[in-house]
Design a protein around this motif. Structure first.
Motif, PDB file in Angstrom:
ATOM      1  N   LYS A  70      -3.503   3.117   5.095  1.00 19.83           N
ATOM      2  CA  LYS A  70      -4.830   3.740   4.922  1.00 19.83           C
ATOM      3  C   LYS A  70      -5.505   4.550   5.596  1.00 19.83           C
ATOM      4  N   ASN A  71      -5.612   4.279   6.814  1.00 29.23           N
ATOM      5  CA  ASN A  71      -5.734   5.130   7.974  1.00 29.23           C
ATOM      6  C   ASN A  71      -5.168   6.742   8.103  1.00 29.23           C
ATOM      7  N   ARG A  72      -3.617   6.522   7.713  1.00 33.11           N
ATOM      8  CA  ARG A  72      -2.885   7.379   8.233  1.00 33.11           C
ATOM      9  C   ARG A  72      -2.807   7.797   7.296  1.00 33.11           C
ATOM     10  N   VAL A  88       3.120   8.162   8.337  1.00 29.55           N
ATOM     11  CA  VAL A  88       2.657   6.892   8.977  1.00 29.55           C
ATOM     12  C   VAL A  88       3.314   6.378   9.919  1.00 29.55           C
ATOM     13  N   GLU A 125       0.912  -1.522   0.107  1.00 27.55           N
ATOM     14  CA  GLU A 125      -0.019  -0.189   0.149  1.00 27.55           C
ATOM     15  C   GLU A 125       1.074   1.429   0.209  1.00 27.55           C
ATOM     16  N   GLU A 172      -4.221  -1.743   6.210  1.00 28.50           N
ATOM     17  CA  GLU A 172      -5.839  -0.529   6.939  1.00 28.50           C
ATOM     18  C   GLU A 172      -4.829   0.468   7.491  1.00 28.50           C
ATOM     19  N   TYR A 173      -3.990  -0.180   8.610  1.00 23.40           N
ATOM     20  CA  TYR A 173      -3.212   1.457   9.001  1.00 23.40           C
ATOM     21  C   TYR A 173      -2.566   2.119   7.840  1.00 23.40           C
ATOM     22  N   GLU A 228       2.080   9.237  14.376  1.00 24.98           N
ATOM     23  CA  GLU A 228       1.937   9.610  15.524  1.00 24.98           C
ATOM     24  C   GLU A 228       2.191   8.832  16.128  1.00 24.98           C
ATOM     25  N   ALA A 264      -5.208   9.056   4.415  1.00 27.12           N
ATOM     26  CA  ALA A 264      -6.399   8.992   4.022  1.00 27.12           C
ATOM     27  C   ALA A 264      -6.593   9.639   3.010  1.00 27.12           C
ATOM     28  N   LYS A 274      -7.278  11.021  -0.916  1.00 24.03           N
ATOM     29  CA  LYS A 274      -9.139  11.880  -0.711  1.00 24.03           C
ATOM     30  C   LYS A 274      -7.929  13.021  -1.802  1.00 24.03           C
TER      31      LYS A 274
END
Length: 445
Positions: A428-430, A404, A377, A425-426, A407, A432, A436
């Motif tokens: 994509k969350n970081r 990424v 990813e 998933e981690y 935090e 995002a 977009k």
């Protein structure tokens, strides 16, 4: 020995740190092997064999600089990296261009000095111990006759016992007072000559009139011993010999990496800046072979290997002046990096970015694991951002990984959960926002 490595072995060694770019690796491997071959040739033919300089063409962040840097490290050769654009501001100032060679000699001096220090280390350590023992066991006034012999034997026994304690570290924390010589930073000045400018140390010019003065300081014995070892090693070094060997090393093994060569091209009808062509003409004598005066002696650049690089996306190698083009007979094109290369860069090299971050966070007791889909990813997003904005190659991985792990890097000292898996998933969350946000300019390095 790196000098006797075959081109195949050299390429294999570069593969440990650099992904892909087989053509470039092969070219520099042959160039390095040719240096060994030249040394096996008898004079006068040896002097006639000059290095075949290399021009690397490819976008930023694909490994051009890293290949040259690793090659120099592998060969234990003096290496200097400069940006050709650094000289566009001054135009026709030959002494600035010649500073490349002076920097190369300074690098060679550091390498040779370290090698010579290894040779004198044992003697320096023993001399430092003797000086420290003289402080710890002051020599009394010597009597004469049989009493003197008995006291001498007793003193020697005491001294050797103390020496054993020093070597075992039993006295490391004990305080001792020694004389420490200060080394003030002396100002630099330039002396201009017909051959160009040469930097000289004001302290050297004054011939020791401004010698540094010592002062007494208390410190633990372990620190005092290190200081005295360094001082004794410096005393044992023959700096004239070091400089002489360094000049020879720079002349015969030196590697100069000229980056951003495309930025000094003179394109017909575009960016017609006379200083750009002036810089090329200033560089030409260095690449062709000339003699440059340095603090350590005259340096002949006939056998220095020059590796130039540039993206050449707005210019072509043919935009360089013909004389300079002819001095870079070997040209290799480096490929742009894609998703597969990014995945490999993140995991395969010995100094892979994921390994670096894992080691950093391990100091906080945090165990980081990068899953395959998480790495995939990151690689996918790196390609996406490069395509939508400026393509900075593998450097994009630095910016994305930093975001990424931002935090967790901040919270690591206070974090209770000491295990973290960086999966898709981690990531994509970081990241995002990057996926977009149409305005990706704020994510550019």
């Amino acid at each position: 020995m790196s000098e006797t490595m075959t081109p195949r072995e050299i390429e294999s060694e570069l593969d440990r740190y650099i992904i892909g770019q087989a053509d470039a690796k092969r070219s520099v491997a042959i160039a390095l092997r040719n240096r060994w071959r030249r040394k096996q040739v008898d004079s006068p033919m040896r002097e006639e064999i000059t290095p075949k300089n290399i021009l690397m063409i490819g976008p930023t962040g694909v490994g051009k600089t890293e290949i040259a840097r690793r090659l120099a490290k592998l060969a234990r050769a003096p290496f200097v990296k400069v940006e050709a654009t650094k000289y566009t501001e001054v135009g026709y100032v030959g002494r600035d261009v010649e500073s490349i060679v002076r920097d190369l000699v300074d690098t060679a001096i550091k390498i040779v000095r370290e090698e010579h220090l290894v040779r004198v280390r044992a003697r320096a350590e023993e001399a430092a111990e003797d000086r420290l023992l003289d402080i710890l066991i002051p020599h009394p006034v010597k009597p004469s006759g049989p009493v003197a012999a008995e006291q001498g034997k007793s003193g020697n026994d005491s001294r050797e016992k103390m020496r054993r304690k020093l070597r075992l570290g039993e006295m490391d924390d004990r305080q001792v007072e020694i004389e420490v010589r200060s080394n003030p930073q002396m100002p630099m000045m330039q002396v201009l000559s017909n051959q160009g400018g040469e930097e000289m140390d004001l302290k050297e010019m004054l011939g020791g009139l401004m010698s540094s003065q010592g002062k007494r300081r208390r410190m633990p014995i372990k620190d005092a011993l290190k200081y005295l070892q360094q001082e004794e090693a410096d005393r044992l070094l023959d700096m004239d010999r070091v400089k002489e060997e360094a000049v020879s090393r720079a002349e015969n093994d030196g590697i100069v990496f000229l980056d951003e060569m495309d930025k000094i091209t003179h394109r017909e009808g575009k960016d017609a800046d006379v200083s750009r062509e002036g810089v090329q003409r200033d560089l030409l004598p260095l690449v062709e072979g000339t003699v440059v005066n340095t603090r350590s002696g005259s340096v002949n650049t006939d056998h220095v290997l020059f590796i130039a690089s540039g993206a050449f996306h707005l210019a072509k190698p043919s935009d360089l002046i013909p004389e300079l083009q002819g001095r870079f007979p070997i040209r290799v094109t480096l490929d742009a990096l894609g998703e597969d290369e990014f995945r490999r860069i993140l995991t395969e090299p010995e100094n892979a970015l994921t390994s670096q971050y894992s080691a950093l966070l391990d100091t906080e007791g945090l165990d980081i694991t990068f899953s395959e889909d998480g790495i995939a990813e990151i690689a996918r997003l790196a390609v996406h951002v490069n395509e939508q904005t400026e393509n900075i190659g593998a450097r994009r991985l630095h910016t994305l990984l930093e975001r990424v792990l931002e935090e967790v890097s901040y919270d690591a000292p206070d974090r209770k959960e000491k295990n973290l898996t960086v999966d898709a998933e981690y990531v994509k969350n970081r990241l995002a926002g990057i996926a977009k946000d149409e305005d990706l300019s704020r994510y550019i390095l």
